[in-house]
Design an enzyme around this catalytic site. Structure first.
Site, mmCIF file in Angstrom:
data_model
loop_
_atom_site.group_PDB
_atom_site.id
_atom_site.type_symbol
_atom_site.label_atom_id
_atom_site.label_comp_id
_atom_site.label_asym_id
_atom_site.label_seq_id
_atom_site.Cartn_x
_atom_site.Cartn_y
_atom_site.Cartn_z
ATOM 1 C CE1 TYR A 30 -3.473 -2.708 0.734
ATOM 2 C CE2 TYR A 30 -4.632 -0.648 1.101
ATOM 3 C CZ TYR A 30 -4.655 -2.001 0.860
ATOM 4 O OH TYR A 30 -5.855 -2.645 0.749
ATOM 5 C CE LYS A 58 2.463 -17.815 -2.286
ATOM 6 N NZ LYS A 58 1.720 -19.095 -2.319
ATOM 7 C CG ASP A 118 -1.275 -20.210 -0.895
ATOM 8 O OD1 ASP A 118 -0.763 -20.202 0.244
ATOM 9 O OD2 ASP A 118 -0.741 -20.801 -1.859
ATOM 10 C CG ASP A 121 -7.906 -4.923 1.713
ATOM 11 O OD1 ASP A 121 -8.853 -4.465 2.377
ATOM 12 O OD2 ASP A 121 -7.870 -4.895 0.469
ATOM 13 C CG ASP A 154 -13.405 -7.378 2.201
ATOM 14 O OD1 ASP A 154 -13.227 -6.628 3.176
ATOM 15 O OD2 ASP A 154 -13.790 -6.973 1.092
HETATM 16 C C1 IPM Z 1 -10.334 -1.350 4.077
HETATM 17 C C2 IPM Z 1 -10.627 -0.768 2.725
HETATM 18 C C3 IPM Z 1 -9.483 0.174 2.356
HETATM 19 C C4 IPM Z 1 -8.207 -0.647 2.301
HETATM 20 C C5 IPM Z 1 -9.684 0.949 1.051
HETATM 21 C C6 IPM Z 1 -10.992 1.711 1.030
HETATM 22 C C7 IPM Z 1 -8.514 1.853 0.751
HETATM 23 O O1 IPM Z 1 -10.807 -1.761 1.783
HETATM 24 O O2 IPM Z 1 -10.260 -0.590 5.060
HETATM 25 O O3 IPM Z 1 -10.195 -2.567 4.177
HETATM 26 O O4 IPM Z 1 -7.918 -1.286 1.274
HETATM 27 O O5 IPM Z 1 -7.484 -0.660 3.286
HETATM 28 MN MN MN Z 2 -10.725 -3.791 2.575
#
Ligand code: IPM
Ligand code: MN
Length: 351
Positions: free
Chosen positions: A142, A189, A221, A245, A249
């Site tokens: 990032y 990884k 993975d 990240d 999710d």
């Molecule tokens: C998160 C989001 C952010 C990230 C984006 C919106 C930049 O997806 O907080 O997980 O990738 O960190």
């Molecule tokens: Mn995210």
């Protein structure tokens, strides 16, 4: 206690979910005799429109001088479909993380007893899941060197980590593991990436300082697979920014809705609390988004100020609302769906 909290509603559904967290926090403050002083400030697309920048200095001032930051969401589709846009709302979030030194993102995943059968995963797989992904937040790909070469026909982003960056994140992971089940999983990884090999080397060297912690090392993975197969086998996990990240999710699915999972970003000074979901622009202004992730983020805020009863009161009333199906449409499944603001009102009233 007196708390000055910077209030960054952001974009999309941000303002709507933030309002419910404010209602519930004010109800907690009233019940337990605290005083909250909310300091609203602009971020994201809203800040770009007004001040030309997604995280203006004026907002940073407010955040840096507050006791904590409560954050909604950032992102607006009018920028997503324009690869040439010079300023993007997401840059504001990254700048904020960096300027506030928020190097660790704490993302818990747990199940709610009344929602277990709403998860797309089978009950026997997810029952008992209670894990924390500790995501590195101010380094890695990032923030590494990036650019274009060959007249724009080659693009690169570099995943760079320094030993101190890994150490400070891992230290939090070890401490968190000590306060829980004493199990820590380092997700990387290392079979391919040099930066991952530095992660492993660094964490391995720290093991001797925490002899009681049982540390395991797994490739990202494989973790992506095991996380949906046997999530309850994990406890504290530490990982790099991008891996975290993606995995968080994925992990949010376990609980039944992305609209449920809170997070805290911590560093040296001021911490920030935010739902893990995004700005959900399709729902903006419709009063339909699930406010619980933001409400539970406020609970994490209280907890970090050692206000444990207050945090528990929020979690209890959230559980009660779920048990009584006072839920938004993402969880209603054909039954009555409540509005975002109605859920907030119910929570504040029943706290
Ligand atoms: C998160 C989001 C952010 C990230 C984006 C919106 C930049 O997806 O907080 O997980 O990738 O960190
Ligand atoms: Mn995210």
């Amino acid at each position: 206690m007196k708390l000055n909290i910077a209030l960054l509603a952001g974009d999309g559904i941000g303002p709507e979910v933030i309002n419910q967290a404010v209602k519930v926090s004010n109800a907690v403050a009233k019940k337990f005799n605290h005083e909250i002083n909310w300091q609203p400030a602009l971020t994201g697309a809203a800040a770009i429109d007004e001040l030309g920048e997604p995280y203006p200095d004026s907002t940073h001032e407010i955040c840096a001088n507050s006791d904590a930051v409560l954050f909604g969401a950032i992102g607006d589709p009018k920028f997503d479909n324009d690869p040439s846009a010079k300023v993007r709302p997401e840059q504001g979030l990254l700048k904020m993380r960096q300027k506030l030194g928020l190097f660790a993102n704490v993302r818990p995943t747990f199940t709610f007893p009344s929602l277990i059968d709403k998860s797309p995963l089978k009950r026997e797989r997810i029952e008992g899941t209670d894990l924390i992904i500790l995501r590195e937040l101010t380094g890695g790909v990032y923030f590494g060197e990036r650019g274009r070469k060959d007249s724009g026909n080659t693009a690169f982003d570099t995943m760079t980590y320094t030993r101190p960056e890994i150490q400070r994140l891992a230290k939090k992971g070890f401490e968190m593991a000590m306060s829980r089940s004493k199990r820590l999983c380092c997700v990387d990884k290392a079979n391919v990436l040099e930066s991952s090999r530095l992660w492993r080397e660094t964490v391995q060297a720290m093991e001797k300082d925490y002899p009681e912690v049982d540390v395991s090392y797994e490739f990202v993975d494989a973790v992506a697979m095991r996380l949906v197969q046997w999530p309850s086998t994990y406890d504290v996990m530490i990982t790099a920014n991008l891996f975290g990240d993606i995995l968080t999710d994925e992990a949010s699915v376990i609980s039944g809705s992305m609209g449920l999972m809170p997070s805290a970003s911590v560093g040296s000074k001021v911490s920030l609390y935010e739902p893990i979901h995004g700005s959900y622009p399709q729902a903006a202004g419709k009063d339909i988004a699930n406010p619980l992730a933001t409400v539970l983020s406020a609970a994490m805020l209280f907890e970090d100020f050692k206000l444990k009863e207050e945090a528990q009161a929020i979690r209890d009333v959230v559980n009660k609302s779920l048990a009584e199906s006072i839920v938004t449409e993402d969880l209603a499944e054909g039954e009555k769906a409540y509005k975002t603001s109605e859920v907030g009102d119910w929570l504040a009233k029943n706290l």
